[in-house]
Scaffold this active site. Structure first.
Site, PDB file in Angstrom:
ATOM      1  N   ASN A 161       0.822  -1.204   0.149  1.00  0.00           N
ATOM      2  CA  ASN A 161       0.028   0.115  -0.065  1.00  0.00           C
ATOM      3  C   ASN A 161       0.798   1.002   0.168  1.00  0.00           C
ATOM      4  OD1 ASN A 161      -1.741   1.841   0.703  1.00  0.00           O
ATOM      5  ND2 ASN A 161      -2.387   1.350   2.470  1.00  0.00           N
ATOM      6  N   TRP A 162       1.102   1.748  -1.255  1.00  0.00           N
ATOM      7  CA  TRP A 162       2.124   3.135  -1.330  1.00  0.00           C
ATOM      8  C   TRP A 162       1.368   4.331  -0.606  1.00  0.00           C
ATOM      9  CZ3 TRP A 162       3.497   2.453  -7.207  1.00  0.00           C
ATOM     10  CH2 TRP A 162       4.357   1.088  -7.197  1.00  0.00           C
ATOM     11  N   LYS A 163      -0.040   4.403  -0.341  1.00  0.00           N
ATOM     12  CA  LYS A 163      -0.697   5.573   0.200  1.00  0.00           C
ATOM     13  C   LYS A 163      -0.237   6.777  -0.891  1.00  0.00           C
ATOM     14  CE  LYS A 163      -0.421   3.311   4.695  1.00  0.00           C
ATOM     15  NZ  LYS A 163      -0.248   3.563   6.024  1.00  0.00           N
TER      16      LYS A 163
ATOM     17  N   HIS B 153      -9.502   1.311   4.734  1.00  0.00           N
ATOM     18  CA  HIS B 153      -8.316   1.559   5.301  1.00  0.00           C
ATOM     19  C   HIS B 153      -8.731   2.513   6.644  1.00  0.00           C
ATOM     20  CE1 HIS B 153      -4.346   2.718   6.364  1.00  0.00           C
ATOM     21  NE2 HIS B 153      -3.880   1.680   5.799  1.00  0.00           N
TER      22      HIS B 153
ATOM     23  N   GLU C 134      -6.979   4.970   7.601  1.00  0.00           N
ATOM     24  CA  GLU C 134      -6.758   6.188   7.411  1.00  0.00           C
ATOM     25  C   GLU C 134      -8.069   6.883   6.798  1.00  0.00           C
ATOM     26  OE1 GLU C 134      -2.961   5.616   5.509  1.00  0.00           O
ATOM     27  OE2 GLU C 134      -2.325   5.001   7.312  1.00  0.00           O
TER      28      GLU C 134
ATOM     29  N   GLU D 151      -5.805  -4.683  10.250  1.00  0.00           N
ATOM     30  CA  GLU D 151      -4.709  -3.864  10.590  1.00  0.00           C
ATOM     31  C   GLU D 151      -5.227  -3.193  12.017  1.00  0.00           C
ATOM     32  OE1 GLU D 151      -2.736  -2.518   6.746  1.00  0.00           O
ATOM     33  OE2 GLU D 151      -4.406  -1.420   6.931  1.00  0.00           O
TER      34      GLU D 151
ATOM     35  N   GLY E 112       2.178   2.193  10.938  1.00  0.00           N
ATOM     36  CA  GLY E 112       3.114   3.153  10.709  1.00  0.00           C
ATOM     37  C   GLY E 112       3.788   3.574  12.050  1.00  0.00           C
TER      38      GLY E 112
ATOM     39  N   SER F  19       2.989  -2.326  10.305  1.00  0.00           N
ATOM     40  CA  SER F  19       4.481  -2.416  10.442  1.00  0.00           C
ATOM     41  C   SER F  19       5.322  -3.670  10.168  1.00  0.00           C
ATOM     42  CB  SER F  19       4.788  -2.001  11.930  1.00  0.00           C
ATOM     43  OG  SER F  19       4.380  -0.539  12.116  1.00  0.00           O
TER      44      SER F  19
ATOM     45  N   GLY G  10       2.658  -1.285   4.533  1.00  0.00           N
ATOM     46  CA  GLY G  10       2.569   0.294   3.875  1.00  0.00           C
ATOM     47  C   GLY G  10       4.331   0.669   3.831  1.00  0.00           C
TER      48      GLY G  10
HETATM   49  P1  PGA Z   1       2.405   0.188   7.679  1.00  0.00           P
HETATM   50  O1  PGA Z   1       1.320   0.487   7.023  1.00  0.00           O
HETATM   51  O2  PGA Z   1       2.908  -1.075   7.098  1.00  0.00           O
HETATM   52  O3  PGA Z   1       3.466   1.668   7.238  1.00  0.00           O
HETATM   53  O4  PGA Z   1       2.235   0.233   9.054  1.00  0.00           O
HETATM   54  C1  PGA Z   1      -0.022  -0.792   6.758  1.00  0.00           C
HETATM   55  C2  PGA Z   1      -1.144  -0.116   6.130  1.00  0.00           C
HETATM   56  O5  PGA Z   1      -1.483   1.040   6.442  1.00  0.00           O
HETATM   57  O6  PGA Z   1      -1.607  -0.665   5.351  1.00  0.00           O
END
Ligand code: PGA
Length: 266
Positions: free
Chosen positions: A17-19, A104, A106, A176, A182, A221, A242
């Site tokens: 997931n490149w966000k 997600h 976010e 998640e 993150g 993470s 991510g």
């Molecule tokens: P992260 O993000 O690996 O940076 O914790 C995962 C995600 O939000 O899908």
């Protein structure tokens, strides 16, 4: 560590997931590096969730191969029309997108997406042949008060339990925990396995034939150093990655760990 009571072989997935990261040039060179490293004998499935504007070109770079596909990070809950700024599931399907992240944390937190919208997004995906990767997970305060299962069960019930058994079997869940995203604070393999086994049991109570088929990814993470331990869990069918998906070497190392875990099972 609790073992799965519903053993079944499922192909594992490593999804990046490149966000909202990477320039166009960076996104293309990351795609090229991953494409070069992913051989046809790769046993796991790889999914790249790039920003919308790069999706079509990422697909061209990785080539049309069975083991590697593209995902959108979001999709509209509407079919079409006057919804400025939205991207429909039909549009995504028309440029070769096979998966879409839905819900997600976010999106829930910064864009106030609610259960009804998320259920509609799941429906729009399935109507257009796109597989939803439905994200769920509890916040830190909820885990600290031992409410994680209740929270996740509510999220899953609200957005997925109206589906047919075969639609649910095809869909993907990404567990998640919000406190792990993150933050560098991964759930332990035991915490991940416990939640994944509970999710599978919950699904079994309503959809007995889907429970063994649906793939449940862990996200939060995941790194090159903790991936193997997570992939070794019976109910962890892969990872949604991510930060570590933005560096070719790290992401490729996670893919190798995944392939290795598939070989260990064989
Ligand atoms: P992260 O993000 O690996 O940076 O914790 C995962 C995600 O939000 O899908």
């Amino acid at each position: 560590m609790p073992k799965s009571s519903i053993p079944m072989k499922r192909q594992k997935i490593v999804a990046g997931n490149w966000k909202m990261n990477l320039s166009y040039a960076q996104a293309m060179s990351l795609s090229d590096a991953i494409a070069a490293a992913v051989k046809e004998e790769t046993t796991c499935e790889i999914i790249l969730a790039s920003p919308f504007v790069y999706l079509h070109d990422v697909l061209r770079r990785i080539g049309h191969r069975d083991c590697i596909s593209i995902a959108a990070q979001n999709v509209s809950d509407k079919v079409q029309g006057a919804y400025t700024g939205e991207v429909s599931a039909a549009m995504l399907a028309s440029v070769g997108v096979e998966f879409a992240l839905v819900g997600h944390s976010e999106r829930r937190e910064f864009y106030s997406e609610n259960d009804n919208q998320l259920a509609a997004k799941v429906d729009r995906c399935l109507e257009n042949g796109i597989i939803p990767v439905f994200c769920c997970g509890e916040r830190l305060a909820e885990r600290e008060t031992n409410r994680q299962m209740e929270v996740v069960a509510e999220q899953l019930t609200a957005a997925l339990f109206h589906l047919t058994e075969s639609q649910l079997s095809e869909s993907i869940i990404a567990y998640e925990p919000v406190w792990a995203i993150g933050t560098g604070k991964t759930a332990t393999a035991a915490q991940a396995q416990e939640m994944h086994a509970n999710i599978r049991q919950l699904i079994q109570s309503r959809f007995p034939n889907a429970a063994g088929k649906i793939r449940i990814l862990y996200g939060g993470s995941v790194t090159a150093s903790n991936a193997s331990e997570l992939f070794a869990c019976n109910d962890v069918d892969g990872a949604l990655v991510g930060g570590a998906s933005l560096k070719a070497a790290d992401f490729i190392s996670i893919i190798h760990s995944c392939n290795q875990s598939e070989r260990n099972l064989a």
